[in-house]
Design a protein around this motif. Structure first.
Motif, PDB file in Angstrom:
ATOM      1  N   ALA A 106      53.448  39.100  48.338  1.00  0.00           N
ATOM      2  CA  ALA A 106      53.838  38.793  46.958  1.00  0.00           C
ATOM      3  C   ALA A 106      53.059  37.602  46.420  1.00  0.00           C
ATOM      4  O   ALA A 106      52.511  37.637  45.309  1.00  0.00           O
ATOM      5  CB  ALA A 106      55.346  38.531  46.881  1.00  0.00           C
ATOM      6  N   ARG A 107      52.992  36.559  47.203  1.00  0.00           N
ATOM      7  CA  ARG A 107      52.309  35.336  46.750  1.00  0.00           C
ATOM      8  C   ARG A 107      50.815  35.576  46.508  1.00  0.00           C
ATOM      9  O   ARG A 107      50.264  35.179  45.484  1.00  0.00           O
ATOM     10  CB  ARG A 107      52.517  34.238  47.807  1.00  0.00           C
ATOM     11  N   SER A 109      49.245  38.492  46.102  1.00  0.00           N
ATOM     12  CA  SER A 109      48.979  39.483  45.057  1.00  0.00           C
ATOM     13  C   SER A 109      49.203  38.884  43.671  1.00  0.00           C
ATOM     14  O   SER A 109      48.525  39.273  42.717  1.00  0.00           O
ATOM     15  CB  SER A 109      49.810  40.753  45.262  1.00  0.00           C
ATOM     16  N   TRP A 110      50.120  37.920  43.551  1.00  0.00           N
ATOM     17  CA  TRP A 110      50.292  37.215  42.273  1.00  0.00           C
ATOM     18  C   TRP A 110      49.009  36.442  41.927  1.00  0.00           C
ATOM     19  O   TRP A 110      48.505  36.537  40.818  1.00  0.00           O
ATOM     20  CB  TRP A 110      51.487  36.271  42.328  1.00  0.00           C
ATOM     21  N   ASP A 111      48.500  35.702  42.900  1.00  0.00           N
ATOM     22  CA  ASP A 111      47.250  34.963  42.675  1.00  0.00           C
ATOM     23  C   ASP A 111      46.098  35.916  42.337  1.00  0.00           C
ATOM     24  O   ASP A 111      45.302  35.651  41.439  1.00  0.00           O
ATOM     25  CB  ASP A 111      46.875  34.142  43.919  1.00  0.00           C
ATOM     26  N   ALA A 113      46.285  38.925  41.010  1.00  0.00           N
ATOM     27  CA  ALA A 113      46.492  39.495  39.676  1.00  0.00           C
ATOM     28  C   ALA A 113      46.158  38.493  38.583  1.00  0.00           C
ATOM     29  O   ALA A 113      45.526  38.837  37.576  1.00  0.00           O
ATOM     30  CB  ALA A 113      47.927  39.990  39.532  1.00  0.00           C
ATOM     31  N   MET A 114      46.563  37.251  38.767  1.00  0.00           N
ATOM     32  CA  MET A 114      46.302  36.238  37.735  1.00  0.00           C
ATOM     33  C   MET A 114      44.804  35.928  37.624  1.00  0.00           C
ATOM     34  O   MET A 114      44.292  35.729  36.522  1.00  0.00           O
ATOM     35  CB  MET A 114      47.092  34.959  38.021  1.00  0.00           C
ATOM     36  N   TYR A 132      43.112  44.495  36.146  1.00  0.00           N
ATOM     37  CA  TYR A 132      44.293  43.641  36.312  1.00  0.00           C
ATOM     38  C   TYR A 132      45.629  44.383  36.256  1.00  0.00           C
ATOM     39  O   TYR A 132      46.565  43.965  36.936  1.00  0.00           O
ATOM     40  CB  TYR A 132      44.271  42.455  35.330  1.00  0.00           C
ATOM     41  N   MET A 136      48.344  43.680  39.054  1.00  0.00           N
ATOM     42  CA  MET A 136      49.706  43.258  38.709  1.00  0.00           C
ATOM     43  C   MET A 136      50.733  44.201  39.339  1.00  0.00           C
ATOM     44  O   MET A 136      51.816  43.769  39.739  1.00  0.00           O
ATOM     45  CB  MET A 136      49.875  43.182  37.208  1.00  0.00           C
ATOM     46  N   PHE A 139      51.608  43.072  42.765  1.00  0.00           N
ATOM     47  CA  PHE A 139      52.651  42.042  42.806  1.00  0.00           C
ATOM     48  C   PHE A 139      54.029  42.672  42.622  1.00  0.00           C
ATOM     49  O   PHE A 139      54.967  42.356  43.357  1.00  0.00           O
ATOM     50  CB  PHE A 139      52.391  40.973  41.742  1.00  0.00           C
ATOM     51  N   VAL A 143      57.200  42.631  45.298  1.00  0.00           N
ATOM     52  CA  VAL A 143      58.565  42.193  44.969  1.00  0.00           C
ATOM     53  C   VAL A 143      59.565  43.304  45.285  1.00  0.00           C
ATOM     54  O   VAL A 143      60.627  43.052  45.873  1.00  0.00           O
ATOM     55  CB  VAL A 143      58.659  41.745  43.493  1.00  0.00           C
TER      56      VAL A 143
END
Length: 173
Positions: A106-107, A109-111, A113-114, A132, A136, A139, A143
Protein backbone atom coordinates in the motif's frame (compact mmCIF):
# COMPACT_ATOMS: atom_id res chain seq x y z
CA UNK A 1 -19.56 -8.65 13.30
CA UNK A 2 -20.67 -5.68 11.21
CA UNK A 3 -17.07 -4.77 10.26
CA UNK A 4 -16.49 -8.25 8.81
CA UNK A 5 -19.72 -8.08 6.81
CA UNK A 6 -18.83 -4.58 5.56
CA UNK A 7 -15.30 -5.51 4.45
CA UNK A 8 -16.49 -8.75 2.83
CA UNK A 9 -19.29 -6.88 1.05
CA UNK A 10 -16.91 -4.19 -0.26
CA UNK A 11 -14.55 -6.79 -1.74
CA UNK A 12 -17.47 -8.82 -3.10
CA UNK A 13 -18.92 -5.77 -4.87
CA UNK A 14 -15.52 -4.67 -6.19
CA UNK A 15 -14.79 -8.21 -7.40
CA UNK A 16 -18.08 -8.50 -9.26
CA UNK A 17 -17.73 -5.07 -10.85
CA UNK A 18 -14.10 -5.61 -11.85
CA UNK A 19 -14.90 -9.01 -13.33
CA UNK A 20 -16.73 -7.13 -16.08
CA UNK A 21 -13.33 -5.79 -17.19
CA UNK A 22 -12.52 -9.31 -18.45
CA UNK A 23 -15.48 -9.14 -20.80
CA UNK A 24 -14.45 -5.67 -21.96
CA UNK A 25 -10.83 -6.58 -22.72
CA UNK A 26 -11.91 -9.84 -24.40
CA UNK A 27 -14.24 -7.78 -26.60
CA UNK A 28 -11.43 -5.37 -27.48
CA UNK A 29 -9.12 -8.28 -28.37
CA UNK A 30 -11.79 -9.84 -30.59
CA UNK A 31 -12.38 -6.45 -32.23
CA UNK A 32 -8.66 -5.97 -32.85
CA UNK A 33 -8.20 -9.49 -34.27
CA UNK A 34 -11.18 -8.93 -36.55
CA UNK A 35 -9.86 -5.57 -37.72
CA UNK A 36 -6.32 -6.89 -38.19
CA UNK A 37 -6.85 -10.25 -39.87
CA UNK A 38 -10.20 -9.97 -41.60
CA UNK A 39 -10.32 -6.29 -42.60
CA UNK A 40 -6.58 -5.60 -42.83
CA UNK A 41 -6.86 -2.50 -40.61
CA UNK A 42 -5.18 -3.07 -37.24
CA UNK A 43 -5.96 -0.70 -34.41
CA UNK A 44 -3.19 1.36 -32.86
CA UNK A 45 -4.76 1.60 -29.43
CA UNK A 46 -6.10 -1.87 -28.57
CA UNK A 47 -2.86 -3.47 -27.36
CA UNK A 48 -2.17 -0.71 -24.83
CA UNK A 49 -5.81 -0.58 -23.69
CA UNK A 50 -6.07 -4.35 -23.20
CA UNK A 51 -2.72 -4.43 -21.38
CA UNK A 52 -3.92 -1.77 -18.95
CA UNK A 53 -7.36 -3.35 -18.52
CA UNK A 54 -5.77 -6.72 -17.78
CA UNK A 55 -3.43 -5.14 -15.24
CA UNK A 56 -6.41 -3.41 -13.61
CA UNK A 57 -8.40 -6.65 -13.61
CA UNK A 58 -5.57 -8.73 -12.19
CA UNK A 59 -4.55 -6.34 -9.43
CA UNK A 60 -8.03 -5.35 -8.27
CA UNK A 61 -9.18 -8.91 -7.61
CA UNK A 62 -6.68 -9.61 -4.80
CA UNK A 63 -9.07 -8.75 -1.97
CA UNK A 64 -11.89 -10.66 -3.67
CA UNK A 65 -9.64 -13.70 -4.07
CA UNK A 66 -8.63 -13.55 -0.39
CA UNK A 67 -12.27 -13.26 0.64
CA UNK A 68 -12.99 -16.50 -1.25
CA UNK A 69 -9.77 -18.25 -0.09
CA UNK A 70 -8.57 -18.45 -3.71
CA UNK A 71 -4.96 -17.46 -3.00
CA UNK A 72 -2.27 -20.11 -3.19
CA UNK A 73 -1.68 -21.70 0.19
CA UNK A 74 1.06 -23.95 1.42
CA UNK A 75 -0.68 -26.31 3.80
CA UNK A 76 2.21 -28.70 4.30
CA UNK A 77 2.52 -27.81 7.97
CA UNK A 78 -1.03 -26.82 8.83
CA UNK A 79 -2.58 -29.92 7.21
CA UNK A 80 -1.25 -31.98 10.10
CA UNK A 81 -2.62 -29.66 12.76
CA UNK A 82 -5.90 -29.68 14.57
CA UNK A 83 -8.46 -26.92 14.04
CA UNK A 84 -7.35 -24.67 16.91
CA UNK A 85 -3.64 -24.93 16.14
CA UNK A 86 -4.37 -24.30 12.45
CA UNK A 87 -6.34 -21.14 13.34
CA UNK A 88 -3.53 -19.72 15.48
CA UNK A 89 -0.91 -20.61 12.90
CA UNK A 90 -2.92 -18.74 10.26
CA UNK A 91 -3.28 -15.73 12.57
CA UNK A 92 0.48 -15.70 13.11
CA UNK A 93 1.01 -16.01 9.36
CA UNK A 94 -1.16 -12.96 8.78
CA UNK A 95 0.65 -10.98 11.47
CA UNK A 96 4.19 -11.96 10.47
CA UNK A 97 3.90 -12.14 6.68
CA UNK A 98 0.65 -10.82 5.27
CA UNK A 99 0.20 -7.49 7.08
CA UNK A 100 3.79 -6.29 6.63
CA UNK A 101 3.60 -7.18 2.91
CA UNK A 102 0.18 -5.53 2.48
CA UNK A 103 1.35 -2.40 4.31
CA UNK A 104 4.50 -2.10 2.18
CA UNK A 105 2.44 -2.78 -0.96
CA UNK A 106 0.00 0.00 0.00
CA UNK A 107 2.70 2.47 0.98
CA UNK A 108 4.91 1.88 -2.05
CA UNK A 109 2.00 1.80 -4.52
CA UNK A 110 0.81 5.16 -3.13
CA UNK A 111 4.25 6.65 -3.76
CA UNK A 112 4.36 4.98 -7.18
CA UNK A 113 0.91 6.39 -8.11
CA UNK A 114 1.69 9.90 -6.89
CA UNK A 115 4.96 10.00 -8.83
CA UNK A 116 3.13 8.88 -11.96
CA UNK A 117 0.35 11.44 -11.38
CA UNK A 118 2.81 14.29 -10.80
CA UNK A 119 4.77 13.41 -13.93
CA UNK A 120 1.67 12.92 -16.06
CA UNK A 121 3.08 9.53 -17.05
CA UNK A 122 1.74 7.98 -20.25
CA UNK A 123 2.40 4.78 -22.17
CA UNK A 124 5.11 4.72 -24.81
CA UNK A 125 2.95 3.11 -27.52
CA UNK A 126 1.39 4.59 -30.64
CA UNK A 127 -1.43 6.01 -28.53
CA UNK A 128 -0.17 7.55 -25.32
CA UNK A 129 -2.58 6.50 -22.58
CA UNK A 130 -2.23 7.80 -19.03
CA UNK A 131 -0.57 5.28 -16.73
CA UNK A 132 -1.42 6.87 -13.37
CA UNK A 133 -5.00 5.47 -13.21
CA UNK A 134 -3.58 1.95 -13.27
CA UNK A 135 -0.99 2.85 -10.64
CA UNK A 136 -3.71 4.41 -8.48
CA UNK A 137 -5.65 1.16 -8.87
CA UNK A 138 -2.61 -0.62 -7.39
CA UNK A 139 -2.99 1.48 -4.25
CA UNK A 140 -6.75 0.83 -4.11
CA UNK A 141 -6.07 -2.89 -4.55
CA UNK A 142 -3.49 -2.84 -1.75
CA UNK A 143 -6.01 -1.19 0.59
CA UNK A 144 -8.71 -3.71 -0.37
CA UNK A 145 -6.27 -6.56 0.26
CA UNK A 146 -5.21 -5.07 3.59
CA UNK A 147 -8.77 -4.63 4.88
CA UNK A 148 -9.73 -8.12 3.68
CA UNK A 149 -6.80 -9.44 5.69
CA UNK A 150 -8.25 -7.69 8.74
CA UNK A 151 -11.58 -9.38 8.06
CA UNK A 152 -9.91 -12.78 7.73
CA UNK A 153 -8.01 -12.38 11.00
CA UNK A 154 -11.19 -11.30 12.78
CA UNK A 155 -12.93 -14.41 11.41
CA UNK A 156 -10.05 -16.54 12.69
CA UNK A 157 -10.15 -14.89 16.11
CA UNK A 158 -13.93 -15.37 16.32
CA UNK A 159 -13.63 -18.90 14.87
CA UNK A 160 -15.88 -18.04 11.92
CA UNK A 161 -13.73 -19.71 9.28
CA UNK A 162 -15.67 -22.06 7.03
CA UNK A 163 -12.58 -22.98 5.00
CA UNK A 164 -10.93 -24.49 8.08
CA UNK A 165 -14.00 -26.55 8.95
CA UNK A 166 -13.61 -28.72 5.85
CA UNK A 167 -9.99 -29.59 6.55
CA UNK A 168 -9.21 -32.61 8.65
CA UNK A 169 -5.79 -33.21 10.19
CA UNK A 170 -3.64 -35.40 7.93
CA UNK A 171 -2.98 -38.93 8.95
CA UNK A 172 0.80 -39.14 9.38
CA UNK A 173 1.07 -42.92 9.60
Amino acid sequence: MPIIRLIDAINEIVGRIVSVAAIVFAGIIIYDVTMRYFLGQPTRWSFDVTKQLYGFYFIMLGGYALRHQAHVRVDLLTARMGHTMRRWTEILGYLIFFFPFAWIFARRSWDFAMTSWNQGEVTYGAVQLPVYPLKMAMFAAAVLLLIQGISEVLKLLLDKTDHLENLEPMDVR
